[in-house]
Enzyme design. Structure first.
Site, PDB file in Angstrom:
ATOM      1  N   GLU A  62       0.843  -0.997  -0.282  1.00 60.89           N
ATOM      2  CA  GLU A  62       0.044  -0.045  -0.094  1.00 60.89           C
ATOM      3  C   GLU A  62       0.910   1.358  -0.010  1.00 60.89           C
ATOM      4  OE1 GLU A  62      -2.178  -0.316   3.602  1.00 60.89           O
ATOM      5  OE2 GLU A  62      -2.723  -2.511   3.044  1.00 60.89           O
ATOM      6  N   LYS A  69       2.441   4.549   1.376  1.00 61.76           N
ATOM      7  CA  LYS A  69       2.265   5.067   2.819  1.00 61.76           C
ATOM      8  C   LYS A  69       2.035   6.381   2.862  1.00 61.76           C
ATOM      9  CE  LYS A  69       4.999   5.093   7.047  1.00 61.76           C
ATOM     10  NZ  LYS A  69       4.900   6.586   7.336  1.00 61.76           N
ATOM     11  N   ASP A 107       1.000  10.203   3.812  1.00 57.33           N
ATOM     12  CA  ASP A 107       1.856  11.058   4.812  1.00 57.33           C
ATOM     13  C   ASP A 107       0.740  12.166   5.334  1.00 57.33           C
ATOM     14  OD1 ASP A 107       3.710  11.997   6.340  1.00 57.33           O
ATOM     15  OD2 ASP A 107       4.738  13.269   4.709  1.00 57.33           O
ATOM     16  N   TYR A 132      -7.600   1.568   5.535  1.00 53.38           N
ATOM     17  CA  TYR A 132      -6.877   0.408   5.241  1.00 53.38           C
ATOM     18  C   TYR A 132      -6.862  -0.685   6.293  1.00 53.38           C
ATOM     19  CZ  TYR A 132      -3.650   3.735   7.524  1.00 53.38           C
ATOM     20  OH  TYR A 132      -2.930   4.708   8.480  1.00 53.38           O
ATOM     21  N   LYS A 169      10.785   3.010   3.598  1.00 49.51           N
ATOM     22  CA  LYS A 169      10.602   4.589   3.636  1.00 49.51           C
ATOM     23  C   LYS A 169      11.406   4.940   2.299  1.00 49.51           C
ATOM     24  CE  LYS A 169       9.027   6.958   6.144  1.00 49.51           C
ATOM     25  NZ  LYS A 169       9.270   7.485   7.697  1.00 49.51           N
ATOM     26  N   CYS A 197      31.337  21.903  30.395  1.00 57.73           N
ATOM     27  CA  CYS A 197      29.981  21.979  30.029  1.00 57.73           C
ATOM     28  C   CYS A 197      29.554  23.615  29.729  1.00 57.73           C
ATOM     29  CB  CYS A 197      29.133  21.631  31.200  1.00 57.73           C
ATOM     30  SG  CYS A 197      27.279  21.915  31.118  1.00 57.73           S
ATOM     31  N   CYS A 223      27.015  24.785  32.670  1.00 57.47           N
ATOM     32  CA  CYS A 223      27.405  24.866  34.162  1.00 57.47           C
ATOM     33  C   CYS A 223      28.972  25.116  34.346  1.00 57.47           C
ATOM     34  CB  CYS A 223      27.094  23.759  34.957  1.00 57.47           C
ATOM     35  SG  CYS A 223      27.927  22.082  34.735  1.00 57.47           S
ATOM     36  N   CYS A 266      28.214  15.788  30.814  1.00 62.69           N
ATOM     37  CA  CYS A 266      28.389  16.678  31.909  1.00 62.69           C
ATOM     38  C   CYS A 266      27.825  15.718  33.159  1.00 62.69           C
ATOM     39  CB  CYS A 266      27.554  17.934  31.935  1.00 62.69           C
ATOM     40  SG  CYS A 266      27.417  18.936  33.556  1.00 62.69           S
ATOM     41  N   CYS A 268      23.531  20.362  37.346  1.00 63.50           N
ATOM     42  CA  CYS A 268      23.636  21.358  36.105  1.00 63.50           C
ATOM     43  C   CYS A 268      22.239  21.584  35.720  1.00 63.50           C
ATOM     44  CB  CYS A 268      24.364  20.361  34.810  1.00 63.50           C
ATOM     45  SG  CYS A 268      24.284  21.361  33.164  1.00 63.50           S
TER      46      CYS A 268
END
Length: 661
Positions: free
Chosen positions: A108, A110, A112, A217, A305, A399, A402, A417, A422
């Protein structure tokens, strides 16, 4: 103006709707149709007691809701696994044919759009619902009724649920964006977003003007149609008046499946609607049952896909973001460019090693695409376009939020980190906990969490359930009134009733995604059972390996995490798996079983998973309490002990015979 005439008009108009919107073959002019509709409206206005929910007049919209109500699906709406090339198509076929012989498939396009569930009772549409999280969706009946290809009445007694996709055709999309541009409104990025935005309008009059369509479907309970194959179900749906895609095709072999995929790839640009792939389903329903499901996807269906669209743009900068686990991720800042229907300005670069391997530099022209048509990523740089002004990226050692030192863990490419205080890391943890796939606290988006955190209202996950303590302060913030505050508090309160897998995913334990959370919740039933499980108990479950077991152990060793669990319990957050946990009765039900030795036809994990699903207690050692030992080659001391204790012993072939495998 008689009731007989009203029913005659309804029947005629429903038939003309079907011919126009489903068959694309109108038999009356617009003028004739409008005249009959006007007559029906007048009769219903004169006799409101004759108005029914299946009347064609109910399609014009006008109903305005204050908010969407939730609907629990009678059968879960699962997503599909994705594949991306011919080898993976053939691998799917190999998995199917290892269990099922003489397989044929249904392929089928697909679509969207937005998945929808339609429920009918004695031929009348009762409600339409979105997929939501697969277990609970939103009631969109008021908007579903405005889609003229969806029948309000069908000739079918009793209960029937059908599923499909609500889409916005390309012509409707172009018309809508043209109107929005003229009105100075933001444009929709693509047909899917426009369809989803239209279906989630509280005012059905808006949805009615958007030109939506729907293809059906799937029948989740095919017994309701008395069919034996998926293709028969589609034919039956067509007979009942549902719009079924004419491009759906039966394929006798995987070679035919690939030929269909190639054909759809060529036709894709010229179709009147967007598709992003091909869905492949095993046709025979008994075979579908035998193949079954994983925690999240059916084993009898897969989504191929289409290859991602690739475009070129300029990489202006590389910035770092921090996730809930503390992982630091470099991201490309790009000149805005449209990819697969939407504008992209950021794309993940994953980690420092990936940047070095692809030789990506700040100032490069790069090729980007959307992985799975969703997440933007940088595929490669274009060194031939360099001017000499490009800069090599250097990974930070502290980081960015922080300022604490970053740590690169053994056997990992990412930096972390490890500062428990943080702020950015803590904000991400709260965002994840409240997210849709976790506890689903509606109205608590990323920006709001950050705002609440910075204002001191929500510093920890537990604080989400104390929002009422800050009600007046929050209502003083811009954009927060009494209504939105009440909704937020109610949504947080409602989340306490979620099933265990939602909570488990929300806790953000490393390696435990939505699928693994569902597997663990289903097998252990309660959070206490899971947290007290031994290493052997954990790793005896299919798909639960050493990494997950170690991750759970590490998470539990944190006093902060255990305090979080205790606090959530005290707040009344559910800690149990709420779905059907009944095991399948079998010769192994309530038996204590040990599996040992080298097995051939099934792995030890697969046999243990089968036994657990069928009610057995699988243990790792033989004792007087053991009822059965299943042995493969070289079983060792466990076999010897079973013999000495007089315990029943079964070899692999005997096990398969008793199990019916």
């Amino acid at each position: 103006m008689t009731l007989e005439r009203l029913n005659e008009l309804k029947e005629k108009l429903n038939q003309y709707n079907y011919e126009y919107y489903v068959l694309d073959n109108p038999t009356v002019t617009d003028q004739e149709y409008d005249a009959l509709m006007d007559e029906l409206i007048k009769i219903e206005q004169a006799h409101p007691e004759w108005l029914t929910s299946d009347s064609p007049t109910q399609r014009v919209g006008g109903q305005v809701l204050e908010g969407f109500t939730k609907i629990r699906h009678q059968v879960g709406m699962m997503s599909l696994g994705d594949i991306f090339n011919q080898e993976e198509v053939e691998a799917f076929n190999d998995r199917v044919t290892s269990t099922i012989y003489n397989v044929d498939y249904v392929c089928e396009p697909k679509l969207d759009g937005l998945s929808v569930s339609l429920v009918y009772q004695d031929g009348i549409l009762q409600y339409g619902a979105t997929r939501g999280d697969g277990t609970v969706g939103e009631d969109i009946t008021h908007n579903v009724k405005t889609i003229r290809s969806i029948p309000l009445r069908i000739n079918h007694p009793g209960h029937l649920e059908v599923r499909g996709e609500i889409i916005m055709p390309k012509k409707s999309f172009e018309k809508l964006n043209k109107e929005r541009k003229e009105a100075g409104l933001p444009l929709f990025a693509n047909c899917r977003n426009a369809a989803a935005g239209s279906v989630r309008q509280l005012d059905s009059a808006i949805a009615a003007k958007r030109g939506l369509d729907a293809y059906l479907y799937h029948v989740p309970v095919p017994e309701e149609l008395g069919v034996e194959t998926h293709y028969q179900a589609l034919e039956k749906m067509k007979e009942l008046g549902f719009k079924v895609n004419p491009l759906i095709k039966r394929c006798q072999s995987i070679k035919d499946v690939w030929a269909y995929i190639e054909d759809m790839t060529k036709k894709r640009p010229d179709l009147p609607y967007d598709i992003d792939g091909v869905v492949i389903k095993v046709n025979d329903l008994a075979s579908q049952k035998r193949l079954g499901f994983t925690a999240k996807v059916p084993r009898w269906a897969i989504a191929y896909k289409f290859p991602a669209e690739e475009v070129i743009t300029h990489l202006d900068d590389i910035i770092l973001t921090i996730g809930r686990t503390g992982q630091i991720t470099p991201n490309a800042v790009l000149d805005p460019v449209r990819v697969a229907g939407s504008t992209v300005q950021r794309a993940t670069l994953h980690n420092e090693d990936n940047i070095k391997r692809k030789d990506i530099r700040i100032g490069d022209y790069v090729v980007i695409r959307k992985a799975g048509d969703v997440i933007p990523e940088v595929v490669r740089s274009l060194p031939e376009r360099r001017t000499g002004n490009e800069r090599i990226f250097k990974m930070a050692h502290v980081c960015p939020m922080c300022g604490q030192p970053l740590v690169r863990r053994a056997n990992e490419a990412a930096y972390y980190c490890v500062n428990e205080n943080c702020d950015s890391k803590n904000i991400e943890k709260i965002i994840h906990f409240a997210s849709r796939d976790a506890m689903n606290i509606d109205g608590l988006g990323d920006k709001i969490v950050e705002q609440f955190y910075n204002n001191g209202f929500v510093r920890h996950i537990q604080d989400l359930y104390h929002l009422a303590d800050h009600e007046m302060e929050i209502m003083n913030l811009e954009g927060f009134g009494k209504k939105s505050m009440d909704h937020l508090i109610a949504s947080a309160e409602a989340s306490k009733a979620n099933s265990l897998e939602k909570l488990l995913f929300g806790l953000g334990i490393k390696g435990i995604g939505a699928k693994m959370a569902d597997t663990l919740a289903k097998n252990f039933g309660t959070l206490d059972n899971l947290l007290s499980a031994s290493y052997i108990q954990l790793t005896s479950i299919k798909d639960v390996g050493d990494t997950i077991a170690q991750s759970l152990g590490e998470w539990q060793r944190s006093e902060k995490n255990m305090q979080l669990v205790a606090d959530l319990k005290a707040l009344g957050v559910n800690m149990s798996y709420l779905h059907n946990t009944e095991t399948i009765t079998s010769p192994f039900t309530d038996k204590t079983i040990v599996v040992t030795g080298t097995l051939v036809s099934m792995s030890r994990k697969e046999i243990k998973a089968y036994l657990t699903e069928h009610g057995a207690n699988v243990t790792g050692s033989v004792s007087k309490k053991t009822d059965l030992v299943i042995v493969g080659a070289d079983p060792g001391s466990k076999y010897d002990k079973a013999v000495s204790l007089g315990i029943t012993i079964m070899n692999e072939d005997e096990f398969r015979e008793v199990a019916g495998l």
